[in-house]
Enzyme design. Structure first.
Site, short mmCIF file in Angstrom:
data_model
loop_
_atom_site.label_atom_id
_atom_site.label_comp_id
_atom_site.label_asym_id
_atom_site.label_seq_id
_atom_site.Cartn_x
_atom_site.Cartn_y
_atom_site.Cartn_z
N MET A 15 -8.52 61.75 42.24
CA MET A 15 -7.72 61.97 43.45
C MET A 15 -7.09 63.36 43.49
SD MET A 15 -8.32 59.31 45.09
CE MET A 15 -8.74 57.58 44.97
N ARG A 16 -7.83 64.36 43.03
CA ARG A 16 -7.33 65.74 43.10
C ARG A 16 -8.29 66.58 43.93
NH1 ARG A 16 -2.60 65.56 42.54
NH2 ARG A 16 -2.58 67.81 42.34
N HIS A 72 -17.12 58.16 47.63
CA HIS A 72 -16.02 58.04 48.60
C HIS A 72 -16.18 56.71 49.35
CE1 HIS A 72 -12.86 59.51 51.21
NE2 HIS A 72 -13.57 59.03 52.22
N GLY A 82 -10.69 52.59 37.26
CA GLY A 82 -11.83 52.81 36.38
C GLY A 82 -12.98 51.83 36.56
N SER A 83 -13.03 51.14 37.71
CA SER A 83 -14.12 50.17 37.86
C SER A 83 -15.48 50.88 38.01
CB SER A 83 -13.87 49.24 39.05
OG SER A 83 -14.00 49.93 40.26
C1 GAR Z 1 -13.23 54.10 44.60
O1 GAR Z 1 -13.30 53.11 45.58
C2 GAR Z 1 -13.61 55.45 45.15
O2 GAR Z 1 -14.53 55.35 46.20
C3 GAR Z 1 -12.30 55.96 45.64
O3 GAR Z 1 -11.39 55.57 44.65
C4 GAR Z 1 -11.79 54.32 44.12
C5 GAR Z 1 -11.68 54.39 42.61
O4 GAR Z 1 -11.87 53.14 42.06
N1 GAR Z 1 -12.34 57.38 45.76
C6 GAR Z 1 -11.71 58.05 46.73
O5 GAR Z 1 -11.01 57.52 47.56
C7 GAR Z 1 -11.94 59.55 46.71
N2 GAR Z 1 -11.49 60.14 47.90
P1 GAR Z 1 -12.06 52.93 40.49
O6 GAR Z 1 -10.95 53.69 39.81
O7 GAR Z 1 -11.94 51.45 40.32
O8 GAR Z 1 -13.43 53.45 40.13
#
Ligand code: GAR
Length: 197
Positions: A93-94, A112, A15-16
């Site tokens: 992630m879905r 991404h 959730g950052s």
């Molecule tokens: C982020 O780095 C985002 O780019 C990645 O998940 C992380 C979520 O971080 N997304 C993917 O890999 C999508 N394919 P967060 O939960 O700290 O925001």
């Protein structure tokens, strides 16, 4: 569209990015409101981030749905209930189906952790490290049916440093994400507003 655009955030993990968006709104840098956060993992830390900030949050556990389409139908229904104008995937992630895209056409953004079209899909940071690229980064794009392939709105390059691990590199990419995502959301909302005028 509402005078203050309503965001529906989809998140699966830490959730950052949600926090970065909430902070940008609180600082007056992004004219929007987070109507709801939908998360799919019951133990995801993003739930606590919502609780700390008093952000409405709804658990839709994908394991309880018989198909991706049924999950997306409930997702769309929930987003509609909260009168969401723009859907923001922040570590969701879905894989998305046509069901959600049809209900929010051109109104779903994703971030991404690579410079797309390089390294789409899962473990993008690991893929980049293993490939040996010297520059990677992050990309904000409009979500289409093809995973990580929609029109690109913004990208930030991040150098790969000697000795980088997946964790250190991802941390630096996330610093870039936290700046670019709120800015890009704001710019896209303005574009949508102009289209509606
Ligand atoms: C982020 O780095 C985002 O780019 C990645 O998940 C992380 C979520 O971080 N997304 C993917 O890999 C999508 N394919 P967060 O939960 O700290 O925001």
């Amino acid at each position: 569209m509402y005078s203050v655009p309503q965001l529906g955030i989809l998140a699966s993990g830490k959730g950052s990015n949600l926090v970065a968006i909430a902070d940008a709104i609180a600082a007056g840098e992004l004219n929007a409101q987070i109507a709801v956060v939908i998360y799919n993992n019951p133990d995801a830390p993003v739930r606590e981030r919502c609780q700390e900030r008093g952000i409405p949050h709804v658990l839709l556990n994908h394991r309880e749905f018989a198909s991706r389409e049924l999950l997306d139908d409930r997702l769309a229904h929930t987003l509609e209930q909260y009168q969401v104008d723009l859907v923001v995937m922040a570590g969701w992630m879905r894989i998305v189906t046509q069901v959600l895209i049809d209900r929010f056409p051109h109104r779903i953004l994703n971030i991404h952790p690579s410079l797309l079209p390089s390294f789409p899909g899962h473990r993008a940071v690991q893929q980049a490290l293993e490939y040996g690229v010297k520059i990677t980064g992050c990309t904000v794009h409009i979500v289409t049916l093809e995973v990580d392939r929609g029109p690109i709105l913004a990208q930030v390059p991040v150098p790969v440093l000697p000795g980088d691990t997946v964790e250190t590199l991802h941390q630096r990419i996330q610093q870039a994400e936290h700046k670019i995502y709120p800015k890009t959301i704001g710019a896209y909302l303005q574009r949508l507003r102009q289209l509606n005028e």
